[in-house]
Design an enzyme around this catalytic site. Structure first.
Site, PDB file in Angstrom:
ATOM      1  N   LYS A  71       0.816  -1.219   0.000  1.00 10.24           N
ATOM      2  CA  LYS A  71       0.000   0.000   0.000  1.00 10.24           C
ATOM      3  C   LYS A  71       0.858   1.282   0.000  1.00 10.24           C
ATOM      4  O   LYS A  71       2.057   1.234   0.302  1.00 10.24           O
ATOM      5  CB  LYS A  71      -0.937  -0.030   1.210  1.00 10.24           C
ATOM      6  CG  LYS A  71      -1.969  -1.166   1.154  1.00 10.24           C
ATOM      7  CD  LYS A  71      -2.908  -1.093   2.360  1.00 10.24           C
ATOM      8  CE  LYS A  71      -3.999  -2.147   2.280  1.00 10.24           C
ATOM      9  NZ  LYS A  71      -4.942  -2.045   3.428  1.00 10.24           N
ATOM     10  N   TYR A 129     -12.305  -1.922  -3.765  1.00  9.73           N
ATOM     11  CA  TYR A 129     -12.788  -2.047  -2.384  1.00  9.73           C
ATOM     12  C   TYR A 129     -14.306  -1.912  -2.272  1.00  9.73           C
ATOM     13  O   TYR A 129     -14.825  -1.620  -1.191  1.00  9.73           O
ATOM     14  CB  TYR A 129     -12.092  -1.014  -1.487  1.00  9.73           C
ATOM     15  CG  TYR A 129     -10.735  -1.470  -0.993  1.00  9.73           C
ATOM     16  CD1 TYR A 129     -10.619  -2.560  -0.130  1.00  9.73           C
ATOM     17  CD2 TYR A 129      -9.570  -0.817  -1.358  1.00  9.73           C
ATOM     18  CE1 TYR A 129      -9.380  -2.980   0.341  1.00  9.73           C
ATOM     19  CE2 TYR A 129      -8.325  -1.232  -0.891  1.00  9.73           C
ATOM     20  CZ  TYR A 129      -8.248  -2.317  -0.037  1.00  9.73           C
ATOM     21  OH  TYR A 129      -7.018  -2.739   0.439  1.00  9.73           O
ATOM     22  N   PHE A 136     -15.280   3.819   6.905  1.00 11.24           N
ATOM     23  CA  PHE A 136     -13.939   4.206   6.485  1.00 11.24           C
ATOM     24  C   PHE A 136     -13.727   4.122   4.970  1.00 11.24           C
ATOM     25  O   PHE A 136     -12.623   4.339   4.481  1.00 11.24           O
ATOM     26  CB  PHE A 136     -12.884   3.348   7.203  1.00 11.24           C
ATOM     27  CG  PHE A 136     -13.070   1.860   7.026  1.00 11.24           C
ATOM     28  CD1 PHE A 136     -12.628   1.210   5.882  1.00 11.24           C
ATOM     29  CD2 PHE A 136     -13.686   1.102   8.019  1.00 11.24           C
ATOM     30  CE1 PHE A 136     -12.797  -0.153   5.714  1.00 11.24           C
ATOM     31  CE2 PHE A 136     -13.863  -0.274   7.852  1.00 11.24           C
ATOM     32  CZ  PHE A 136     -13.416  -0.898   6.696  1.00 11.24           C
ATOM     33  N   ARG A 183      -1.864 -14.178   4.817  1.00 12.02           N
ATOM     34  CA  ARG A 183      -2.594 -13.485   5.885  1.00 12.02           C
ATOM     35  C   ARG A 183      -1.812 -13.570   7.207  1.00 12.02           C
ATOM     36  O   ARG A 183      -1.815 -12.635   8.000  1.00 12.02           O
ATOM     37  CB  ARG A 183      -3.990 -14.100   6.064  1.00 12.02           C
ATOM     38  CG  ARG A 183      -4.887 -14.039   4.833  1.00 12.02           C
ATOM     39  CD  ARG A 183      -5.492 -12.715   4.547  1.00 12.02           C
ATOM     40  NE  ARG A 183      -6.309 -12.203   5.626  1.00 12.02           N
ATOM     41  CZ  ARG A 183      -6.987 -11.060   5.565  1.00 12.02           C
ATOM     42  NH1 ARG A 183      -6.932 -10.320   4.459  1.00 12.02           N
ATOM     43  NH2 ARG A 183      -7.705 -10.637   6.575  1.00 12.02           N
ATOM     44  N   THR A 212      -5.339  -6.813  10.953  1.00 10.64           N
ATOM     45  CA  THR A 212      -5.653  -5.541  10.288  1.00 10.64           C
ATOM     46  C   THR A 212      -5.130  -4.349  11.089  1.00 10.64           C
ATOM     47  O   THR A 212      -4.509  -3.439  10.540  1.00 10.64           O
ATOM     48  CB  THR A 212      -7.186  -5.403  10.112  1.00 10.64           C
ATOM     49  OG1 THR A 212      -7.681  -6.584   9.478  1.00 10.64           O
ATOM     50  CG2 THR A 212      -7.541  -4.180   9.282  1.00 10.64           C
ATOM     51  N   ARG A 259       2.579  -6.106   9.352  1.00 11.12           N
ATOM     52  CA  ARG A 259       1.833  -4.981   9.935  1.00 11.12           C
ATOM     53  C   ARG A 259       2.377  -4.584  11.298  1.00 11.12           C
ATOM     54  O   ARG A 259       2.404  -3.401  11.636  1.00 11.12           O
ATOM     55  CB  ARG A 259       0.355  -5.327   9.986  1.00 11.12           C
ATOM     56  CG  ARG A 259      -0.294  -5.207   8.587  1.00 11.12           C
ATOM     57  CD  ARG A 259      -1.652  -5.798   8.538  1.00 11.12           C
ATOM     58  NE  ARG A 259      -2.383  -5.421   7.325  1.00 11.12           N
ATOM     59  CZ  ARG A 259      -3.537  -5.977   6.966  1.00 11.12           C
ATOM     60  NH1 ARG A 259      -4.076  -6.932   7.700  1.00 11.12           N
ATOM     61  NH2 ARG A 259      -4.155  -5.576   5.870  1.00 11.12           N
ATOM     62  N   ASN A 318      -2.036   0.393   6.744  1.00 13.28           N
ATOM     63  CA  ASN A 318      -1.474  -0.844   7.311  1.00 13.28           C
ATOM     64  C   ASN A 318      -0.641  -1.656   6.315  1.00 13.28           C
ATOM     65  O   ASN A 318      -0.532  -2.862   6.406  1.00 13.28           O
ATOM     66  CB  ASN A 318      -2.580  -1.681   7.965  1.00 13.28           C
ATOM     67  CG  ASN A 318      -3.654  -2.085   6.972  1.00 13.28           C
ATOM     68  OD1 ASN A 318      -3.565  -1.772   5.793  1.00 13.28           O
ATOM     69  ND2 ASN A 318      -4.658  -2.786   7.451  1.00 13.28           N
ATOM     70  N   HIS A 320      -2.231  -5.407   1.572  1.00 12.64           N
ATOM     71  CA  HIS A 320      -3.529  -6.064   1.369  1.00 12.64           C
ATOM     72  C   HIS A 320      -3.253  -7.500   0.946  1.00 12.64           C
ATOM     73  O   HIS A 320      -2.301  -7.757   0.217  1.00 12.64           O
ATOM     74  CB  HIS A 320      -4.327  -5.370   0.254  1.00 12.64           C
ATOM     75  CG  HIS A 320      -5.482  -6.208  -0.233  1.00 12.64           C
ATOM     76  ND1 HIS A 320      -6.708  -6.191   0.384  1.00 12.64           N
ATOM     77  CD2 HIS A 320      -5.568  -7.137  -1.229  1.00 12.64           C
ATOM     78  CE1 HIS A 320      -7.510  -7.062  -0.225  1.00 12.64           C
ATOM     79  NE2 HIS A 320      -6.842  -7.651  -1.211  1.00 12.64           N
ATOM     80  N   GLU A 330      -9.525 -10.943  -7.551  1.00 11.76           N
ATOM     81  CA  GLU A 330      -8.580  -9.839  -7.352  1.00 11.76           C
ATOM     82  C   GLU A 330      -7.367  -9.961  -8.276  1.00 11.76           C
ATOM     83  O   GLU A 330      -6.843  -8.958  -8.761  1.00 11.76           O
ATOM     84  CB  GLU A 330      -8.152  -9.783  -5.883  1.00 11.76           C
ATOM     85  CG  GLU A 330      -9.305  -9.332  -4.978  1.00 11.76           C
ATOM     86  CD  GLU A 330      -8.928  -9.263  -3.505  1.00 11.76           C
ATOM     87  OE1 GLU A 330      -9.785  -8.881  -2.703  1.00 11.76           O
ATOM     88  OE2 GLU A 330      -7.777  -9.591  -3.150  1.00 11.76           O
TER      89      GLU A 330
HETATM   90  P1  ADP Z   1      -7.836  -6.728   5.886  1.00  9.58           P
HETATM   91  O1  ADP Z   1      -7.094  -5.778   4.973  1.00  9.58           O
HETATM   92  O2  ADP Z   1      -6.994  -7.156   7.062  1.00  9.58           O
HETATM   93  O3  ADP Z   1      -8.464  -7.887   5.150  1.00  9.58           O
HETATM   94  P2  ADP Z   1     -10.508  -5.474   6.077  1.00  9.58           P
HETATM   95  O4  ADP Z   1     -10.934  -6.260   4.867  1.00  9.58           O
HETATM   96  O5  ADP Z   1     -11.397  -5.533   7.289  1.00  9.58           O
HETATM   97  O6  ADP Z   1      -9.046  -5.883   6.558  1.00  9.58           O
HETATM   98  O7  ADP Z   1     -10.371  -3.934   5.689  1.00  9.58           O
HETATM   99  C1  ADP Z   1      -9.805  -3.542   4.467  1.00  9.58           C
HETATM  100  C2  ADP Z   1      -8.908  -2.360   4.710  1.00  9.58           C
HETATM  101  O8  ADP Z   1      -9.695  -1.249   5.134  1.00  9.58           O
HETATM  102  C3  ADP Z   1      -7.874  -2.530   5.842  1.00  9.58           C
HETATM  103  O9  ADP Z   1      -6.722  -3.235   5.451  1.00  9.58           O
HETATM  104  C4  ADP Z   1      -7.586  -1.081   6.195  1.00  9.58           C
HETATM  105  O10 ADP Z   1      -6.670  -0.478   5.261  1.00  9.58           O
HETATM  106  C5  ADP Z   1      -8.959  -0.439   6.041  1.00  9.58           C
HETATM  107  N1  ADP Z   1      -9.659  -0.407   7.332  1.00  9.58           N
HETATM  108  C6  ADP Z   1     -10.233  -1.446   7.986  1.00  9.58           C
HETATM  109  N2  ADP Z   1     -10.784  -1.061   9.159  1.00  9.58           N
HETATM  110  C7  ADP Z   1     -10.556   0.278   9.263  1.00  9.58           C
HETATM  111  C8  ADP Z   1     -10.870   1.266  10.238  1.00  9.58           C
HETATM  112  N3  ADP Z   1     -11.519   0.962  11.347  1.00  9.58           N
HETATM  113  N4  ADP Z   1     -10.479   2.544   9.998  1.00  9.58           N
HETATM  114  C9  ADP Z   1      -9.805   2.874   8.853  1.00  9.58           C
HETATM  115  N5  ADP Z   1      -9.471   1.978   7.899  1.00  9.58           N
HETATM  116  C10 ADP Z   1      -9.838   0.695   8.093  1.00  9.58           C
END
Ligand code: ADP
Length: 140
Positions: free
Chosen positions: A11, A51, A59, A87, A93, A104, A114, A117, A128
């Site tokens: 990212k 997304y 968010f 993962r 996350t 992370r 973070n 992805h 994807e």
């Molecule tokens: P992951 O990337 O671990 O699969 P998610 O699918 O839940 O997590 O979320 C996608 C992305 O959205 C996260 O990697 C992060 O960049 C962003 N995100 C998730 N939760 C939050 C939050 N509470 N506030 C801001 N950004 C968030």
């Protein structure tokens, strides 16, 4: 366990801080092979489409703006159980909840910024990968 492929994105917070090589070393040390990789800049429309599954989350706007803010490195990782393995290497996350040694934990700035992805299931991995790569770009 089967050989799988998964879609990974390094990212903008990580490309900006020149962390691509260090993150790739984590993947390779975990037995994941980088079989395709390119550095691209997403438009807000492309980031929004990628997304889309999160479009009702609070968010979403912030996430789309962040992902389109600077270049990302999109890549296909291959290996035994690659989706789960990736993962695991990524960590939780929210970096505050991530295990020591994960990407992370070591590199993420916040729950939003973070660093990486990774696809979360075989069907999403397939979709994807096809979102970013053509068959011609994927050598066995
Ligand atoms: P992951 O990337 O671990 O699969 P998610 O699918 O839940 O997590 O979320 C996608 C992305 O959205 C996260 O990697 C992060 O960049 C962003 N995100 C998730 N939760 C939050 C939050 N509470 N506030 C801001 N950004 C968030």
């Amino acid at each position: 366990m089967a050989t799988e492929r998964t879609l990974s994105i390094i990212k903008p917070d990580a490309t900006r801080r020149n962390l691509t090589g260090r993150i790739n070393a984590k993947f390779e040390d975990a037995g994941l092979r980088i079989v395709a990789q390119k550095r691209i800049k997403l438009s807000p429309e492309q980031a929004g489409k990628f997304y889309e599954v999160h479009k009702d989350r609070p968010f979403y706007g912030e996430l789309v703006e962040f992902m389109a803010s600077e270049p990302v490195v999109v890549q296909v990782l291959e290996g035994e159980d690659a989706i789960a393995r990736n993962r695991e290497v990524m960590g939780a996350t929210n970096p505050e909840n991530a295990e020591p040694g994960t990407i992370r934990k070591e590199f993420a700035l916040s729950v939003g910024e973070n660093s990486v992805h990774g696809s979360d299931a075989p069907e999403t991995a397939k979709e994807e990968i096809a979102f970013f790569f053509s068959g011609l770009e994927l050598v066995g």
